[in-house]
Scaffold this active site. Structure first.
Site, short mmCIF file in Angstrom:
data_model
loop_
_atom_site.label_atom_id
_atom_site.label_comp_id
_atom_site.label_asym_id
_atom_site.label_seq_id
_atom_site.Cartn_x
_atom_site.Cartn_y
_atom_site.Cartn_z
N SER A 1 1.06 4.02 -3.00
CA SER A 1 0.71 5.43 -2.73
C SER A 1 1.83 6.36 -3.12
CB SER A 1 0.34 5.62 -1.25
OG SER A 1 1.46 5.48 -0.40
N LYS A 2 3.05 5.99 -2.82
CA LYS A 2 4.17 6.88 -3.10
C LYS A 2 4.54 6.88 -4.58
CE LYS A 2 4.90 8.45 1.07
NZ LYS A 2 4.75 9.88 1.40
N GLY B 1 0.82 -1.21 0.00
CA GLY B 1 0.00 0.00 0.00
C GLY B 1 0.85 1.26 0.00
N TYR B 2 1.89 1.26 0.81
CA TYR B 2 2.79 2.40 0.88
C TYR B 2 3.48 2.63 -0.46
CZ TYR B 2 6.50 5.47 2.64
OH TYR B 2 7.36 6.52 2.85
N ALA B 3 4.00 1.54 -1.06
CA ALA B 3 4.68 1.67 -2.35
C ALA B 3 3.73 2.19 -3.42
CB ALA B 3 5.26 0.32 -2.76
#
Length: 255
Positions: A163-164, A159-161
């Site tokens: 989003s960024k 999820g973090y990857a």
């Protein structure tokens, strides 16, 4: 204009999300040291805080707000309130973010939804709504805190990857539309910095050693390493910089 004057932010007002600690706090203080008054917002920011103390110690003003950036209504309520109370916001630093770790096959919807809401949805809404005023004024600076995972995939943080990676594309998309209208949109991609988000990595001897072995500078980054970059992109010194993701990573991406 003299080179030293290019970095002067006296009379400017900067809104910094996620300013309570870490990189966001250092950015807020750095902008204040360059002359800007600071509007600070985070989910846990109190009326009296360390960031307020440090900003006011520079002689600048600090205005504290709370908002739950994972909730769309809270984001809109904050925007309505801050725009009523501050007629002009010259600089927007979309720094607030979160990370939730679990392997992709076990990564629940709740993790995905919360990370995307804070890391991508809220920054877009803030940039769009505050950017409208900047477009009307014909000037403004917007900086997004991206990540090395704007370029790489990472491990156990899908999820973090996602989003960024999307945030880096959003920087370019907004810059393509707004550069000709006087609004600069750029990003800063931190490397491995000693903050709450990397505590789990720093506490894992094997991962920590592996990470440090790849960083040419030979150390974890410090939040204060972001004062200079954010002032540059917020000031006249960065007037011809559009759609760029500036890596502040100790040389990681050069390896």
């Amino acid at each position: 204009m003299a080179a030293s004057a290019l970095f002067d932010l006296l009379g400017k007002t900067a809104l910094v999300t996620g300013c309570n600690r870490g990189i966001g706090k250092a950015m807020a203080v750095g902008l204040a040291e360059a002359g800007a008054n600071i509007i600070g917002v985070s989910g846990s920011l109190q009326e009296e805080s360390e960031v307020k103390k440090e900003v006011e110690g520079t002689g600048r003003k600090f205005y504290a707000y709370q908002a739950d950036l994972s909730e769309r209504k809270s984001v809109y309520d904050f925007i309505e309130k801050v725009q009523k109370e501050h007629s002009t916001i010259d600089i927007l630093v979309n720094n607030a973010g979160t990370i939730m770790r679990k392997p992709a096959a076990e990564h629940p919807d709740e993790y995905w939804d919360k990370v995307l809401a804070i890391n991508l949805d809220a920054p877009f809404v803030l940039a769009r709504e505050i950017g409208k005023k900047m477009l009307e004024n014909g000037s403004g600076k917007i900086i997004f805190t991206c990540s090395l995972l704007s370029f790489q995939g990472g491990i156990n943080v899908p999820g973090y990857a996602a989003s960024k990676g999307a945030l880096a594309s959003l920087v370019k998309a907004l810059a393509n539309e707004w550069a000709s209208k006087g609004v600069n949109v750029n990003g800063i991609a931190p490397g491995y910095i000693a903050t709450d988000n990397t505590e789990a990595l720093r506490n894992d001897p094997d991962r920590s050693a592996s990470i440090l072995s790849r960083i040419p500078a030979g150390r974890w980054g410090d939040p204060n390493d972001f004062k200079g970059p954010v002032v540059f992109l917020s000031s006249a010194a960065g007037d011809y910089v559009h759609g760029t993701i500036l890596t502040v990573d100790g040389g990681w991406m050069g390896r």
